[in-house]
Design an enzyme around this catalytic site. Structure first.
Site, PDB file in Angstrom:
ATOM      1  CB  SER A   1      40.085  36.931  43.127  1.00  0.00           C
ATOM      2  OG  SER A   1      39.414  37.021  44.362  1.00  0.00           O
TER       3      SER A   1
ATOM      4  CG  ASP B   1      40.808  44.073  42.817  1.00  0.00           C
ATOM      5  OD1 ASP B   1      41.444  45.068  43.193  1.00  0.00           O
ATOM      6  OD2 ASP B   1      39.589  43.926  43.049  1.00  0.00           O
TER       7      ASP B   1
ATOM      8  CG  HIS C   1      36.969  41.328  42.633  1.00  0.00           C
ATOM      9  ND1 HIS C   1      38.242  41.572  43.129  1.00  0.00           N
ATOM     10  CD2 HIS C   1      36.774  39.981  42.748  1.00  0.00           C
ATOM     11  CE1 HIS C   1      38.783  40.434  43.545  1.00  0.00           C
ATOM     12  NE2 HIS C   1      37.916  39.461  43.318  1.00  0.00           N
TER      13      HIS C   1
END
Length: 345
Positions: free
Chosen positions: A152, A177, A304
């Site tokens: 992220s 991700d 996530h």
């Protein structure tokens, strides 16, 4: 017929010395002991996964960055966590990778146990400079081959380090991700998401339970080791709250993701993009993938935080990426001299 003859006598009706008849409830099997919520969601120490921890002081500043380390051989898998997470987000992954490669997981500024002069400066340039400074303090002027793994926000930092070309020994890039198009589009909702989450916890166990039951993490074991360092105790409110003040760093959010796809594609090292869903792929990356500029894998049955939700699969993917690109402790090695264990089928 007297219906009372079918009833058990009351205790006072039983003659002295005679045993009381068994109640129908006496034959009910005992319920097996269950794990209490406090035990199920109790915290776990990092020592079960990493070999050691260290504080890295940066010369010329008051910044001290906390790192967790595992393994003694192979290239260095340098892990950068997402916003609001910590280096312990890679705990289980580290325990799986350390037989094949070294692992360093860093607490970025404003996160975990790291301490910096400006905790709220989460600009991409500042955080990428922090990473390079920590690598230099750990390994001097001759660092081993490094594979940057960023989740992220940490993925954006990893890409920025690669784009700046300030890490000569960079041998691979794994982004987890985060895709420019989806990330930029979601920013308008970020403050609402942050404000709607539970803000205060009476105990660390409750925070761990919330993270799992709320769906942000799907792996209880990982949550038990990663969540505690994302919290601090608020003496004035007598409860735990979040260590990182993400809501006060909004000015930097757009900078994390703008231009991310182009910078990722332009990096000259082998690249792997791990996604939790194909809908996250934007146009630039779609074209890049069709041109074979990077390897992409969609990891199923995960949220996530892929590295936390399915750590064994994540570790296998990273190890296989290193093997496929023949990345050894000093860069590319002769094929066949270093092989990872095959993932379980």
């Amino acid at each position: 017929m007297d219906s009372s003859s079918n009833l058990n006598p009351l205790p006072e009706d039983i003659p002295d010395g005679e045993p009381a008849p068994a109640s129908v409830f006496a034959t009910r099997p005992l319920r097996p002991p269950s794990t209490s919520s406090s035990d199920k969601y109790s915290s776990v120490e990092w020592t079960s996964y990493f070999d050691k921890e260290d504080d890295v002081s940066i010369p010329g500043s008051n910044d001290v960055f906390h790192v967790y380390m595992a393994g003694t051989e192979g290239p260095v898998v340098f892990c950068l966590h997402g916003g609001g997470f910590s280096g312990l987000s890679f705990s289980i992954v580290a325990s799986k990778i350390k037989e094949k490669a070294r692992v360093v997981a860093m607490d970025l500024r404003g996160h975990g146990k790291s301490v910096s002069e400006n905790e709220l400066d989460l600009s991409l340039e500042t955080m990428s400079s922090d990473v390079v400074a920590v690598v230099k303090e750990l390994y001097g002027d001759s660092p081993p081959a490094i594979v940057l793994v960023g989740h992220s926000m940490g993925g954006s930092v990893a890409v920025q380090v690669a784009a700046n070309k300030t890490l000569p020994s960079l041998a691979g890039l794994v982004v987890v991700d985060v895709v420019e198009g989806t990330a930029v589009a979601s920013l308008i909702h970020m403050q609402k998401i942050l404000s709607n989450r539970m803000q205060h916890f009476p105990s660390i166990q409750k925070a761990i339970e919330y993270s799992v039951r709320g769906g942000s993490l799907r792996n209880i074991e990982s949550a038990r080791v990663s969540i505690p360092t994302t919290l601090i105790y608020d003496d004035s409110k007598h409860c735990y709250t979040y260590r990182t003040r993400l809501e006060q760093t909004e000015q930097y959010w757009k900078g994390w993701y703008e231009g991310l796809s182009e910078k990722f594609l332009s990096s000259p090292v082998p690249k792997l993009l791990l996604l939790a869903g194909t809908d996250r792929l934007d146009r630039t990356l779609t074209i890049g993938q069709m041109q074979g500029k990077f390897q992409m894998i969609v990891v199923k049955h995960t949220g996530h935080a892929i590295q936390e939700d399915v750590p064994e699969e994540f570790a296998n993917l990273v190890v296989n990426f290193i093997s496929r690109n023949r990345i050894g402790p000093h860069g590319v090695e002769i094929p066949g001299t270093w092989k990872p264990s095959q993932p379980k089928t």
